[in-house]
Structures are given as C-alpha cells and as structure tokens.
Design an enzyme around this catalytic site. Structure first.
Site, short mmCIF file in Angstrom:
data_model
loop_
_atom_site.label_atom_id
_atom_site.label_comp_id
_atom_site.label_asym_id
_atom_site.label_seq_id
_atom_site.Cartn_x
_atom_site.Cartn_y
_atom_site.Cartn_z
CD GLN A 38 42.41 22.03 74.46
OE1 GLN A 38 42.81 21.58 75.53
NE2 GLN A 38 41.53 23.01 74.39
CE1 TYR A 60 35.99 32.67 75.00
CE2 TYR A 60 36.53 30.65 73.83
CZ TYR A 60 36.11 31.29 74.98
OH TYR A 60 35.79 30.56 76.09
CG ASP A 106 37.77 34.89 77.55
OD1 ASP A 106 38.87 35.48 77.55
OD2 ASP A 106 37.66 33.66 77.52
CG HIS A 127 40.34 32.86 74.64
ND1 HIS A 127 41.40 31.99 74.53
CD2 HIS A 127 39.35 32.15 75.24
CE1 HIS A 127 41.09 30.83 75.04
NE2 HIS A 127 39.84 30.88 75.48
CD GLU A 157 38.20 34.51 80.96
OE1 GLU A 157 38.71 33.39 80.76
OE2 GLU A 157 36.97 34.69 81.01
CD GLU A 161 41.11 30.21 79.78
OE1 GLU A 161 40.91 29.52 78.77
OE2 GLU A 161 40.43 31.22 80.07
NE ARG A 196 38.38 32.78 83.32
CZ ARG A 196 37.31 32.05 83.51
NH1 ARG A 196 36.93 31.72 84.72
NH2 ARG A 196 36.59 31.66 82.48
CG HIS A 214 39.03 28.13 82.63
ND1 HIS A 214 39.73 27.19 81.90
CD2 HIS A 214 38.20 28.74 81.76
CE1 HIS A 214 39.35 27.23 80.64
NE2 HIS A 214 38.41 28.17 80.52
CG ASP A 219 37.72 22.15 78.06
OD1 ASP A 219 37.45 22.91 79.00
OD2 ASP A 219 38.46 22.46 77.12
CD GLU A 251 33.92 29.43 82.25
OE1 GLU A 251 33.61 29.35 81.05
OE2 GLU A 251 35.10 29.47 82.66
#
Length: 455
Positions: free
Chosen positions: A94, A209, A262, A264, A288, A314, A335, A364, A368, A391
């Site tokens: 990002q 998500y 997940d 999120h 998660e 995460e 995570r 994780h 990306d 994952e």
C-alpha cells in the site's frame, strides 16, 4: 594389569590431546586417514582460531516489481565478495514507493561497511536508529535487510536457512488455501476442489472480507458523504451469514477438513463474541483477527466467552506487541508476516516465546508477500516446533519467471528448493518489465451512516 591400565590411560590422553590441542589431521589420521576425513580435517584447520573471513556490505538497494499485480519490494544486499549477495522481502504494497525511498536513501548509509555476519547487532541498531521505534515503512525495510542477511549467511555456510535455525521439524510446510463464493453452497463446492488437491486446511469467506455484497443500502452515499469508491459493510448481515456458511460447508464437506475464517477486525467485539459462540459447533480451526489492535483488552472477555481458537497479530507492527498477548494466552495462533514484523530474527523470537505458552505460528502469506518473503516464512516453518499452518498462494508463471527458485506448492504443502540461503533469486531485467504503481488499495470501509470501520 597395571601396565595395561596405564597404557589405556595414555591412549585416552593421546586422543584428548589430539582433539584439544593437537592437529586435526593428526587425530583424523588415527581414525584411518580417509579422503573425506582429510577434507574434514582441512576444514577444521581452516576454522581453528576463528570464523570465516570477514565480508562487508558493499551496497544495499531496493528492487520494486509487480508481475502479479501487487507491488513487491525486494532488498538486495551486495557484499565485498564478488558474486555474493542476499535478497529479502520488504513489501508494504500500500506504500511501496515510500519503502523504496527508505531503502535507497537511508539504508546504505547505515549498512555499507558493516560485517554481514552480525545480523543481531545490525537488527537491533537499525530498529532504534531512527529514535522512534519503527512504523510499518521502516519495519518493512528492516525485514528485507534481515532476510537478505540470513540469505547471505546460508550461502556462506552452503546450507538452506532452515538448517541454520535448527534443522527440519517436519518434512514440508502444511498450508491452507482460500475458498470464496457468493453463497454458502458455492463456498462448499470450492472447498471440495481444494480438498481434492490435497489441502487439509481451507479458509472460507463469503464474498470476501465482511461479505460486502450483503450490504444493500449505503445511506452515506445517498447523502453524498465520503468518496464514491468507499465500500459499505452491513455488520449485522455479515455476522448472521458466517455461521450459515460454516454449517453448509460442514454439511457438504464433512469434518475431515480444517476450516478457517478471517473477520479482518471489522466486527465490534460484542458481536464477535456472539458470532464465535454460534460457530463453536462447526469446530473452526481458527477465527482470524477477531478484533482490531485498538480493542486488545476485549480478548479476556472473548476468551472467557467462547472456545473457538483465535489468530491475531496481522496488524501488529512492533515485535514487542506479541509478548503480553502470548503470555496471557489471548490467542492460539501468531498472525503476522516476516516481511512486516522485522524479518527472520524477531520472528524466531516470537515463535520461541509462543512455544512456552502453546501458541502456534500461522504466518500471514497473501499475494502481496513476495516469493522471497514466502520462502523466508517456509524456512522458519520448517524449523520451529510450534508450527501451526501456513497461508499459501498460487504463484503465477510471471512471478516464477521473475523469482527463480520460488517455493513449490504440492498437495497442500509448500516445499523450499533446498538451495543454500533462502533459495530464491531475482531476474532484475524481468522485474523491471513490471513497474510498481502508486495505487494505495481500497481499505476505506464505512457503516451505513458513514462511520469508518477499522480493518
């Protein structure tokens, strides 16, 4: 009898002398003087009195590429030994351009001239070198540097990195796949497809998500609030849909597959508790990111209210954030990914801490994270005892072309290629064909009235 005893003592002293202060070749000669033994003797002689010759960092640079769409950032550490370099993943997709700037503009001044072997010292000094502890930009840069140094160390030792971390605790890395769908029935069909491929763990999502497609009327858009691209989530519709999805998948796919999900961090803690209670009968492997990092104090009540296993971390940025949470048994699975938390060095410390509290790893591993980062995680996965699950993603042909040596995914397991170091290289000319962009990603999600939902 007395003479035989004295003779035996003398023989033992001779051997001990050879081991301690005698020449290695002399001792190996006593063992028969085979060619392999002589080679080992030469190696012992080479190391006697010191380590391998000192090698310095000659240059550090960022390599940015996006062959599979996501922005990937690689740190390349070049050394004073011709042809010897290391690669590490520093991907913060990002904010990729900012990480590239941090690597190219700040890291060389910090690294050039340092000894490549002193990974711990370099990690600690870079961690505090900006005075304020690292945010995500510098933490990703540090992660890439750390992984690259471990890559170099493995190449110098002529061993895969997992050997330097203690060797294999398992034959390969057990992975989970991702099954999505617009309906519970479609999710179940996709889960079965992965089961047929050999996966024993599958993460299930219904419409991505937060099941955003379930949100029918975004009032904030009618009012002209926010941006046209902002997403809308109906939390109540999502919380009701997830147990129905689990029920259908269990009905169609049975109990012999581990199901993950997940959230999120998009659900309010009290709603998360109620949803987890309804999920208990479907035996999730873990749920998660049940709450956002700002709501960590809710974990105590969450743990007291449900027996569903939880995965978290995460969005943790500083490795120290794991200490209290692990020690209090707040969650069951760690995570985070190694390309964000600081690299292999802190990940091993986090994993070792988790071992004492029966907390397992679940690094994780999204699209990306570069193949270098995935390889680094696999090396840690192979070495630690308290591994849980990894994952996985499907690497495209383009990605494999840019990153030779990318881990192989077979029957639900990741395999590293056993080459020295992390085992993954980069074709810089190919990488340059896929430039990164400044697309920041769509992480702006709102409630019906326009209030921001924290991911």
């Amino acid at each position: 009898m007395h003479n035989k005893k004295n003779s035996a003592v003398h023989d033992r002293r001779t051997v001990l002398k050879a081991l301690g202060i005698g020449t290695a070749s002399g001792f190996l000669g006593m063992l028969g003087g085979s060619s392999s033994a002589r080679a080992a003797g030469n190696n012992i002689q080479h190391h006697r009195g010191g380590s391998l010759p000192s090698i310095k960092i000659r240059n550090v640079k960022a390599i940015a590429t996006a062959p599979q769409g996501a922005n990937l950032v690689i740190v390349k550490v070049e050394t004073t030994e011709p042809g010897l370099y290391g690669l590490g993943c520093a991907t913060f997709t990002q904010r990729a351009e900012v990480v590239v700037t941090a690597i190219n503009n700040y890291m060389p001044d910090f690294c050039v001239g340092r000894d490549v072997d002193n990974i711990e010292d370099m990690w600690q000094s870079f961690f505090v070198s900006s005075y304020w502890r690292n945010g995500p930009v510098l933490n990703n840069a540090l992660s890439g540097l750390d992984q690259a140094l471990w890559d170099i160390k493995g190449k110098r030792a002529n061993m895969p990195v997992y050997q330097l971390l203690g060797g294999k605790s398992r034959f390969a890395v057990d992975c989970y796949a991702h099954a999505d769908g617009k309906s519970p029935e479609e999710v179940a069909v996709n889960v079965q497809k992965y089961m047929d491929q050999g996966f024993q763990h599958v993460r299930i999502q219904q419409g991505g998500y937060g099941s955003l497609y379930l949100a029918e009327k975004p009032d904030f858009k009618d009012a002209g609030f926010g941006r046209a691209t902002d997403d809308f989530m109906d939390e109540n519709a999502y919380v009701l849909a997830v147990p129905k999805m689990f029920k259908e998948v269990r009905k169609q796919c049975g109990e012999n597959v581990e199901l993950l999900h997940d959230t999120h961090e998009r659900v309010q803690p009290i709603n998360m508790i109620n949803m987890c209670r309804r999920l208990e009968e479907y035996n999730p492997y873990f749920i998660e990111d049940p709450v956002s990092p700002e709501n960590m104090d809710w974990f105590k009540q969450l743990r007291m209210s449900t027996t569903v296993p939880l995965a978290m971390g995460e969005l943790f940025n500083n490795p120290n954030e794991f200490v209290g949470a692990i020690a209090s048994h707040s969650f069951d699975y760690i995570r985070c990914h190694l390309s964000q938390v600081g690299g292999i060095t802190p990940a091993m410390k986090i994993a070792r801490l988790g071992e004492f509290f029966n907390v397992k790893s679940a690094w994780h591993g999204p699209g990306d994270v570069s193949p270098v980062g995935h390889a680094a995680q696999c090396h840690v996965d192979l070495a630690i005892w308290n591994f849980g699950v990894q994952e996985s993603i499907e690497f495209s042909d383009k990605l494999r072309e840019v990153f030779p040596g990318t881990p192989e995914l077979k029957k639900g397991y990741f395999y590293v290629n056993e080459a020295p170091g992390l085992g993954v290289d980069i074709d810089e000319k190919m990488a340059a064909k896929y430039p990164i962009n400044n697309h920041a990603g769509r992480w702006t999600i709102r409630k019906r009235d326009g209030t921001i939902i924290r991911p």
